[in-house]
Design a protein around this motif. Structure first.
Motif, PDB file in Angstrom:
ATOM      1  N   UNK A 156       0.832  -1.206   0.000  1.00 59.97           N
ATOM      2  CA  UNK A 156       0.000   0.000   0.000  1.00 59.97           C
ATOM      3  C   UNK A 156       0.862   1.251   0.000  1.00 59.97           C
ATOM      4  N   UNK A 157       1.942   1.241   0.780  1.00 60.36           N
ATOM      5  CA  UNK A 157       2.844   2.395   0.811  1.00 60.36           C
ATOM      6  C   UNK A 157       3.503   2.606  -0.545  1.00 60.36           C
ATOM      7  N   UNK A 158       3.879   1.532  -1.208  1.00 57.91           N
ATOM      8  CA  UNK A 158       4.487   1.629  -2.536  1.00 57.91           C
ATOM      9  C   UNK A 158       3.507   2.256  -3.519  1.00 57.91           C
ATOM     10  N   UNK A 159       2.254   1.829  -3.475  1.00 64.07           N
ATOM     11  CA  UNK A 159       1.249   2.399  -4.381  1.00 64.07           C
ATOM     12  C   UNK A 159       1.102   3.906  -4.159  1.00 64.07           C
ATOM     13  N   UNK A 160       1.093   4.328  -2.896  1.00 66.79           N
ATOM     14  CA  UNK A 160       0.968   5.762  -2.608  1.00 66.79           C
ATOM     15  C   UNK A 160       2.166   6.542  -3.134  1.00 66.79           C
ATOM     16  N   UNK A 161       3.350   5.993  -2.950  1.00 67.73           N
ATOM     17  CA  UNK A 161       4.554   6.694  -3.403  1.00 67.73           C
ATOM     18  C   UNK A 161       4.626   6.743  -4.928  1.00 67.73           C
ATOM     19  N   UNK A 162       4.204   5.678  -5.590  1.00 67.52           N
ATOM     20  CA  UNK A 162       4.181   5.683  -7.053  1.00 67.52           C
ATOM     21  C   UNK A 162       3.150   6.695  -7.562  1.00 67.52           C
ATOM     22  N   UNK A 163       2.019   6.809  -6.865  1.00 70.34           N
ATOM     23  CA  UNK A 163       1.049   7.845  -7.230  1.00 70.34           C
ATOM     24  C   UNK A 163       1.695   9.228  -7.138  1.00 70.34           C
ATOM     25  N   UNK A 164       2.457   9.447  -6.074  1.00 73.06           N
ATOM     26  CA  UNK A 164       3.127  10.728  -5.910  1.00 73.06           C
ATOM     27  C   UNK A 164       4.141  10.997  -7.001  1.00 73.06           C
ATOM     28  N   UNK A 165       4.903   9.975  -7.384  1.00 71.35           N
ATOM     29  CA  UNK A 165       5.865  10.143  -8.472  1.00 71.35           C
ATOM     30  C   UNK A 165       5.152  10.453  -9.786  1.00 71.35           C
ATOM     31  N   UNK A 166       4.035   9.749 -10.026  1.00 76.57           N
ATOM     32  CA  UNK A 166       3.282   9.978 -11.261  1.00 76.57           C
ATOM     33  C   UNK A 166       2.770  11.409 -11.326  1.00 76.57           C
ATOM     34  N   UNK A 167       2.253  11.907 -10.218  1.00 76.93           N
ATOM     35  CA  UNK A 167       1.741  13.276 -10.183  1.00 76.93           C
ATOM     36  C   UNK A 167       2.866  14.290 -10.361  1.00 76.93           C
ATOM     37  N   UNK A 168       3.991  14.042  -9.660  1.00 72.72           N
ATOM     38  CA  UNK A 168       5.111  14.979  -9.727  1.00 72.72           C
ATOM     39  C   UNK A 168       5.726  15.033 -11.119  1.00 72.72           C
ATOM     40  N   UNK A 169       5.740  13.903 -11.812  1.00 74.90           N
ATOM     41  CA  UNK A 169       6.385  13.866 -13.121  1.00 74.90           C
ATOM     42  C   UNK A 169       5.427  13.834 -14.287  1.00 74.90           C
ATOM     43  N   UNK A 170       4.175  14.181 -14.055  1.00 76.62           N
ATOM     44  CA  UNK A 170       3.162  14.074 -15.107  1.00 76.62           C
ATOM     45  C   UNK A 170       3.454  14.957 -16.305  1.00 76.62           C
ATOM     46  N   UNK A 171       4.134  16.086 -16.072  1.00 76.85           N
ATOM     47  CA  UNK A 171       4.429  16.995 -17.189  1.00 76.85           C
ATOM     48  C   UNK A 171       5.789  16.726 -17.819  1.00 76.85           C
ATOM     49  N   UNK A 172       6.403  15.621 -17.448  1.00 85.57           N
ATOM     50  CA  UNK A 172       7.701  15.276 -18.004  1.00 85.57           C
ATOM     51  C   UNK A 172       8.874  15.776 -17.187  1.00 85.57           C
ATOM     52  N   UNK A 173       8.594  16.490 -16.107  1.00 80.64           N
ATOM     53  CA  UNK A 173       9.674  16.992 -15.260  1.00 80.64           C
ATOM     54  C   UNK A 173      10.383  15.827 -14.570  1.00 80.64           C
ATOM     55  N   UNK A 174      11.700  15.961 -14.337  1.00 79.73           N
ATOM     56  CA  UNK A 174      12.418  14.911 -13.616  1.00 79.73           C
ATOM     57  C   UNK A 174      11.925  14.791 -12.171  1.00 79.73           C
ATOM     58  N   UNK A 175      11.917  13.585 -11.682  1.00 79.51           N
ATOM     59  CA  UNK A 175      11.571  13.275 -10.297  1.00 79.51           C
ATOM     60  C   UNK A 175      12.808  12.656  -9.651  1.00 79.51           C
ATOM     61  N   UNK A 176      13.175  13.145  -8.470  1.00 82.48           N
ATOM     62  CA  UNK A 176      14.320  12.554  -7.780  1.00 82.48           C
ATOM     63  C   UNK A 176      13.851  11.273  -7.086  1.00 82.48           C
ATOM     64  N   UNK A 177      14.238  10.146  -7.653  1.00 81.49           N
ATOM     65  CA  UNK A 177      13.820   8.854  -7.117  1.00 81.49           C
ATOM     66  C   UNK A 177      14.265   8.657  -5.674  1.00 81.49           C
ATOM     67  N   UNK A 178      15.448   9.153  -5.332  1.00 80.77           N
ATOM     68  CA  UNK A 178      15.956   8.948  -3.972  1.00 80.77           C
ATOM     69  C   UNK A 178      15.053   9.641  -2.955  1.00 80.77           C
ATOM     70  N   UNK A 179      14.638  10.857  -3.260  1.00 84.28           N
ATOM     71  CA  UNK A 179      13.808  11.610  -2.322  1.00 84.28           C
ATOM     72  C   UNK A 179      12.354  11.160  -2.363  1.00 84.28           C
ATOM     73  N   UNK A 180      11.836  10.929  -3.568  1.00 85.96           N
ATOM     74  CA  UNK A 180      10.405  10.659  -3.722  1.00 85.96           C
ATOM     75  C   UNK A 180      10.023   9.224  -3.370  1.00 85.96           C
TER      76      UNK A 180
END
Length: 405
Positions: free
Chosen positions: A118-142
């Motif tokens: 469940x925690x993984x799903x929430x974090x992946x949702x956050x990464x998807x939202x943060x990078x939806x416009x093609x912007x880089x997402x810092x995997x280590x932080x996110x």
């Protein structure tokens, strides 16, 4: 190049960025070699494994270090870690370790899997939202930090609003675990130790007043009831250790693993198709680019030897785990990243009485997280130049930008 020169080279940023060529040169000296001044460097798989599993090779305690360097005792980071099971020998280490071990049973770890998913799903949702416009997402932080810190904090009972602050504090504190030349380098580690000790002092007192179903409550009750079973200072030291160790290694495992997937897209394809198992991939990441590259031991008894070389009592040994995991006497083609290996037993979690209590939990988190990441983001790709932490003992990335769209 002799053993002393190997240790000196390990202090340099260039070598810490890629220590594996130096490890190969070190192994040419033999699986164990003198490093001057009562020191030895151990590089071979069988030799490192033996030392880790031999109780007569213990850890250097705070008392031992203070005897060699009186200024050691004034650093709160060294004093704090020195009271934890990481840097204690028998009888203290098994006494305290047994109190903590019940949290990390196979049954308890398995029961955590739905919460981890469940925690993984929430974090992946956050990464998807943060990078939806093609912007880089810092995997280590996110993701790589937030997943394991959330899991260990749930076990400990650390409130959610406090968790994000721990990445910087843990980074600073773990300077005290590195091979350092000047104790003045510990200023940031000392500040972090003081802040973390203060935090857990308050949290333990709060849990005694208002108990909850968590590890802080359980250990605080034991310390309050029986100081000989667990002293107040041991309580604080081990709560800090559990927090830091609970996510530092897993964070680096996730980051090192993703970086290897970018370098080896065939491995990502194999994970997606099922040709490579998540467990096999995790084992190979641990072997090929271990989150823990080195540790230390000291000879506690006379008559010890490693690979036929006598080790006098009081000698210090630097165990190069990263080298042992690349030993050609143990692994065929050790410089090749091959997640299909069937004989991999990396030494990345240590061995013997100091084997990592959270190893099953770290493996489970990685084995669930990596396939979920690849499934969620079919076009996951590098999003910029990653930066490595300038560390040897705890090897990982500071930043790892990705694109997820």
């Amino acid at each position: 190049m002799d053993g002393a020169a190997i240790i000196e080279q390990l202090m340099t940023t260039e070598v810490r960025t890629d220590p594996y060529p130096l490890y190969a040169r070190a192994r040419e000296l033999g699986p164990v070699a003198p490093a001057g001044d009562g020191m030895f460097v151990v590089t071979g798989y069988a030799a490192v494994n033996k030392v880790l599993r031999t109780p007569a090779f213990g850890v250097a305690t705070a008392e031992m270090m203070a005897g060699l360097a009186p200024e050691y005792a004034v650093h709160s980071s060294l004093a704090l870690l020195g009271r934890s099971i990481l840097q204690r020998n028998a009888p203290d280490q098994p006494r305290v370790r047994s109190l903590i071990a019940s949290v990390f049973t196979a049954r308890r770890v398995a029961a955590l899997r739905p919460a981890v998913e469940a925690a993984i799903d929430r974090l992946l949702d956050g990464m998807a939202e943060q990078g939806a416009d093609g912007s880089p997402v810092d995997f280590m932080d996110a993701f790589a930090f937030r997943l394991p810190v959330g899991v260990i904090c749930e076990l400990l009972g650390v409130p959610e609003q406090d968790r994000y602050r721990f990445r910087g504090l843990a980074s600073d504190l773990t300077i005290a675990l590195e091979i350092i030349q000047d104790l003045d380098e510990l200023a940031a580690a000392d500040e972090a130790a003081d802040e973390l000790a203060g935090y857990f002092t308050e949290l333990a007192a709060e849990r005694l007043a208002r108990p909850q179903d968590d590890l802080v409550t359980d250990l605080a009750r034991i310390a309050a009831a029986d100081d000989e079973r667990l002293s107040a200072r041991e309580l604080l030291a081990n709560l800090v250790l559990l927090l830091v160790a609970g996510f530092e290694t897993t964070t680096n495992l996730l980051g090192n693993g993703l970086a290897l997937l970018f370098r080896h897209p065939e491995a990502a394809a194999g994970l997606r198709s099922g040709a490579i198992t998540p467990a096999g991939f995790t084992d190979e990441v641990l072997r090929f680019d271990s989150p823990v590259q080195a540790t230390g031991r000291v000879a506690l008894e006379p008559g010890l030897a490693v690979e036929g070389l006598p080790i006098p009592p009081g000698s210090g040994l630097t165990l190069l785990i990263g080298s042992a995991n690349h030993d050609p006497d143990r692994y065929e083609h050790p410089g090749v990243f091959d997640p299909t290996r069937t004989d991999s037993q990396p030494l990345s979690f240590g061995g013997g009485t100091h084997f990592c209590l959270g190893s099953q939990l770290a493996r489970m988190e990685a084995e669930v997280a990596v396939p979920a990441l690849l499934d969620r983001f079919p076009r996951l790709a590098p999003g910029g130049v990653p930066t490595r932490r300038d560390r040897l003992v705890l090897r990982g990335y500071e930043t790892l930008p990705v694109t997820v769209r």
